[in-house]
Design a protein around this motif. Structure first.
Motif, PDB file in Angstrom:
ATOM      1  N   MET A 151       0.832  -1.172   0.000  1.00 19.80           N
ATOM      2  CA  MET A 151       0.000   0.000   0.000  1.00 19.80           C
ATOM      3  C   MET A 151       0.893   1.257   0.000  1.00 19.80           C
ATOM      4  O   MET A 151       1.831   1.350   0.770  1.00 19.80           O
ATOM      5  N   GLN A 152       0.577   2.161  -0.879  1.00 19.35           N
ATOM      6  CA  GLN A 152       1.366   3.384  -1.041  1.00 19.35           C
ATOM      7  C   GLN A 152       0.854   4.455  -0.075  1.00 19.35           C
ATOM      8  O   GLN A 152      -0.344   4.631   0.111  1.00 19.35           O
ATOM      9  N   ILE A 153       1.810   5.200   0.524  1.00 18.61           N
ATOM     10  CA  ILE A 153       1.425   6.272   1.446  1.00 18.61           C
ATOM     11  C   ILE A 153       1.121   7.512   0.615  1.00 18.61           C
ATOM     12  O   ILE A 153       1.874   7.892  -0.282  1.00 18.61           O
ATOM     13  N   LYS A 154       0.001   8.164   0.951  1.00 18.67           N
ATOM     14  CA  LYS A 154      -0.467   9.336   0.229  1.00 18.67           C
ATOM     15  C   LYS A 154       0.197  10.598   0.791  1.00 18.67           C
ATOM     16  O   LYS A 154       0.183  10.836   1.986  1.00 18.67           O
ATOM     17  N   HIS A 155       0.831  11.422  -0.116  1.00 18.70           N
ATOM     18  CA  HIS A 155       1.442  12.689   0.279  1.00 18.70           C
ATOM     19  C   HIS A 155       0.887  13.797  -0.605  1.00 18.70           C
ATOM     20  O   HIS A 155       0.750  13.607  -1.815  1.00 18.70           O
ATOM     21  N   PRO A 156       0.625  14.959  -0.006  1.00 16.07           N
ATOM     22  CA  PRO A 156       0.173  16.080  -0.843  1.00 16.07           C
ATOM     23  C   PRO A 156       1.322  16.576  -1.714  1.00 16.07           C
ATOM     24  O   PRO A 156       2.441  16.693  -1.253  1.00 16.07           O
ATOM     25  N   VAL A 157       1.019  16.831  -2.966  1.00 20.75           N
ATOM     26  CA  VAL A 157       2.039  17.285  -3.904  1.00 20.75           C
ATOM     27  C   VAL A 157       1.838  18.755  -4.272  1.00 20.75           C
ATOM     28  O   VAL A 157       2.799  19.518  -4.333  1.00 20.75           O
ATOM     29  N   LEU A 158       0.596  19.137  -4.490  1.00 14.98           N
ATOM     30  CA  LEU A 158       0.337  20.459  -5.063  1.00 14.98           C
ATOM     31  C   LEU A 158      -1.037  20.953  -4.633  1.00 14.98           C
ATOM     32  O   LEU A 158      -1.992  20.189  -4.603  1.00 14.98           O
ATOM     33  N   VAL A 159      -1.124  22.244  -4.316  1.00 13.87           N
ATOM     34  CA  VAL A 159      -2.424  22.870  -4.065  1.00 13.87           C
ATOM     35  C   VAL A 159      -2.863  23.489  -5.387  1.00 13.87           C
ATOM     36  O   VAL A 159      -2.124  24.251  -6.008  1.00 13.87           O
ATOM     37  N   LEU A 160      -4.055  23.133  -5.809  1.00 17.06           N
ATOM     38  CA  LEU A 160      -4.544  23.620  -7.090  1.00 17.06           C
ATOM     39  C   LEU A 160      -5.456  24.834  -6.968  1.00 17.06           C
ATOM     40  O   LEU A 160      -5.467  25.697  -7.841  1.00 17.06           O
ATOM     41  N   LYS A 161      -6.239  24.866  -5.867  1.00 20.72           N
ATOM     42  CA  LYS A 161      -7.252  25.899  -5.799  1.00 20.72           C
ATOM     43  C   LYS A 161      -7.742  26.068  -4.372  1.00 20.72           C
ATOM     44  O   LYS A 161      -7.700  25.140  -3.571  1.00 20.72           O
ATOM     45  N   LYS A 162      -8.228  27.270  -4.086  1.00 20.44           N
ATOM     46  CA  LYS A 162      -8.833  27.541  -2.780  1.00 20.44           C
ATOM     47  C   LYS A 162     -10.318  27.755  -3.022  1.00 20.44           C
ATOM     48  O   LYS A 162     -10.712  28.463  -3.940  1.00 20.44           O
ATOM     49  N   LYS A 163     -11.139  27.131  -2.195  1.00 24.57           N
ATOM     50  CA  LYS A 163     -12.578  27.227  -2.363  1.00 24.57           C
ATOM     51  C   LYS A 163     -13.154  27.775  -1.060  1.00 24.57           C
ATOM     52  O   LYS A 163     -12.926  27.212   0.016  1.00 24.57           O
ATOM     53  N   VAL A 164     -13.861  28.888  -1.161  1.00 20.68           N
ATOM     54  CA  VAL A 164     -14.452  29.491   0.032  1.00 20.68           C
ATOM     55  C   VAL A 164     -15.959  29.577  -0.172  1.00 20.68           C
ATOM     56  O   VAL A 164     -16.424  30.313  -1.023  1.00 20.68           O
ATOM     57  N   LYS A 165     -16.698  28.768   0.587  1.00 16.78           N
ATOM     58  CA  LYS A 165     -18.168  28.863   0.577  1.00 16.78           C
ATOM     59  C   LYS A 165     -18.615  28.928   2.022  1.00 16.78           C
ATOM     60  O   LYS A 165     -18.415  29.924   2.686  1.00 16.78           O
ATOM     61  N   GLU A 166     -19.181  27.834   2.532  1.00 18.90           N
ATOM     62  CA  GLU A 166     -19.514  27.809   3.962  1.00 18.90           C
ATOM     63  C   GLU A 166     -18.246  27.666   4.800  1.00 18.90           C
ATOM     64  O   GLU A 166     -18.165  28.130   5.923  1.00 18.90           O
ATOM     65  N   ARG A 167     -17.262  27.012   4.211  1.00 19.99           N
ATOM     66  CA  ARG A 167     -15.979  26.817   4.885  1.00 19.99           C
ATOM     67  C   ARG A 167     -14.852  26.898   3.858  1.00 19.99           C
ATOM     68  O   ARG A 167     -15.079  26.810   2.658  1.00 19.99           O
ATOM     69  N   ILE A 168     -13.621  27.066   4.345  1.00 14.64           N
ATOM     70  CA  ILE A 168     -12.459  27.164   3.461  1.00 14.64           C
ATOM     71  C   ILE A 168     -11.950  25.767   3.167  1.00 14.64           C
ATOM     72  O   ILE A 168     -11.684  24.978   4.068  1.00 14.64           O
ATOM     73  N   GLU A 169     -11.817  25.461   1.861  1.00 16.21           N
ATOM     74  CA  GLU A 169     -11.292  24.163   1.425  1.00 16.21           C
ATOM     75  C   GLU A 169     -10.212  24.400   0.387  1.00 16.21           C
ATOM     76  O   GLU A 169     -10.218  25.396  -0.323  1.00 16.21           O
ATOM     77  N   TYR A 170      -9.290  23.454   0.298  1.00 14.16           N
ATOM     78  CA  TYR A 170      -8.225  23.512  -0.695  1.00 14.16           C
ATOM     79  C   TYR A 170      -8.300  22.291  -1.588  1.00 14.16           C
ATOM     80  O   TYR A 170      -8.487  21.174  -1.113  1.00 14.16           O
ATOM     81  N   LYS A 171      -8.173  22.514  -2.864  1.00 11.98           N
ATOM     82  CA  LYS A 171      -8.133  21.412  -3.825  1.00 11.98           C
ATOM     83  C   LYS A 171      -6.674  20.966  -3.904  1.00 11.98           C
ATOM     84  O   LYS A 171      -5.805  21.732  -4.318  1.00 11.98           O
ATOM     85  N   ILE A 172      -6.418  19.718  -3.487  1.00 13.27           N
ATOM     86  CA  ILE A 172      -5.045  19.227  -3.369  1.00 13.27           C
ATOM     87  C   ILE A 172      -4.839  18.030  -4.281  1.00 13.27           C
ATOM     88  O   ILE A 172      -5.682  17.136  -4.366  1.00 13.27           O
ATOM     89  N   LYS A 173      -3.698  18.052  -4.952  1.00 11.07           N
ATOM     90  CA  LYS A 173      -3.297  16.914  -5.786  1.00 11.07           C
ATOM     91  C   LYS A 173      -2.320  16.076  -4.968  1.00 11.07           C
ATOM     92  O   LYS A 173      -1.424  16.595  -4.325  1.00 11.07           O
ATOM     93  N   TRP A 174      -2.506  14.756  -5.016  1.00  2.66           N
ATOM     94  CA  TRP A 174      -1.694  13.837  -4.229  1.00  2.66           C
ATOM     95  C   TRP A 174      -0.683  13.119  -5.109  1.00  2.66           C
ATOM     96  O   TRP A 174      -0.824  13.094  -6.333  1.00  2.66           O
ATOM     97  N   ASN A 175       0.299  12.511  -4.485  1.00  2.00           N
ATOM     98  CA  ASN A 175       1.333  11.781  -5.227  1.00  2.00           C
ATOM     99  C   ASN A 175       0.758  10.558  -5.944  1.00  2.00           C
ATOM    100  O   ASN A 175       1.368  10.032  -6.861  1.00  2.00           O
ATOM    101  N   THR A 176      -0.404  10.122  -5.552  1.00  2.00           N
ATOM    102  CA  THR A 176      -1.035   8.963  -6.212  1.00  2.00           C
ATOM    103  C   THR A 176      -1.782   9.371  -7.470  1.00  2.00           C
ATOM    104  O   THR A 176      -2.297   8.535  -8.189  1.00  2.00           O
ATOM    105  N   GLY A 177      -1.879  10.696  -7.687  1.00  2.00           N
ATOM    106  CA  GLY A 177      -2.585  11.184  -8.871  1.00  2.00           C
ATOM    107  C   GLY A 177      -4.004  11.608  -8.566  1.00  2.00           C
ATOM    108  O   GLY A 177      -4.663  12.194  -9.411  1.00  2.00           O
TER     109      GLY A 177
END
Length: 151
Positions: free
Chosen positions: A1-27
């Protein structure tokens, strides 16, 4: 099993709460709420936020520079319009056909011996009359009398 690591932040989303669109090393790509970010994700998010802030600053500086340049160009154009000499309407001179034969000084006044083709006569006239009736003939005569010194 491969360990998931964040690679890149793609986008910030602000609606009811702040979220970040993140790309992982698994694709894979996921939205992660800010309150659930791990220290590893926070580090990437922090770097991304700094980059975004710099981009906004660069854009605002470019916008200010563009506005400043536009204002300067308008001021220069306005200044150029003011400094331009107003064109005076050119009045065509009518010139009768004829020529100047000679000139003399008579009682302090300059007179010209002229021939006018339409009248077919020769006579002495004042400088003002020659200027008004035959300006081209006057110029031709005076130019012949000018001596140009060349080296």
């Amino acid at each position: 099993m491969q360990i998931k690591h964040p690679v890149l932040v793609l986008k910030k989303k602000v609606k009811e709460r702040i979220e970040y669109k993140i790309k992982w090393n698994t694709g894979s790509i996921t939205y992660e709420p800010m309150v659930e970010l791990t220290p590893e994700m926070l580090q990437i998010v922090n770097q991304w936020e700094l980059n975004e802030h710099q981009k906004k600053n660069v854009k605002s500086i470019e916008k200010i520079n563009t506005k400043t340049t536009k204002i300067i160009e308008e001021q220069l154009k306005y200044r150029m319009d003011i400094e331009k000499p107003k064109p005076t309407p050119h009045k065509e001179r009518s010139s009768e056909k004829g020529y100047v034969k000679s000139l003399r000084k008579n009682d302090g006044k300059i007179e010209f011996w002229i021939y006018i083709h339409d009248e077919g006569i020769e006579r002495w006239v004042t400088l003002e009359e020659v200027k008004n009736r035959m300006p081209i003939a006057l110029c031709d005569y005076l130019l012949q009398k000018v001596k140009f010194g060349g080296k």
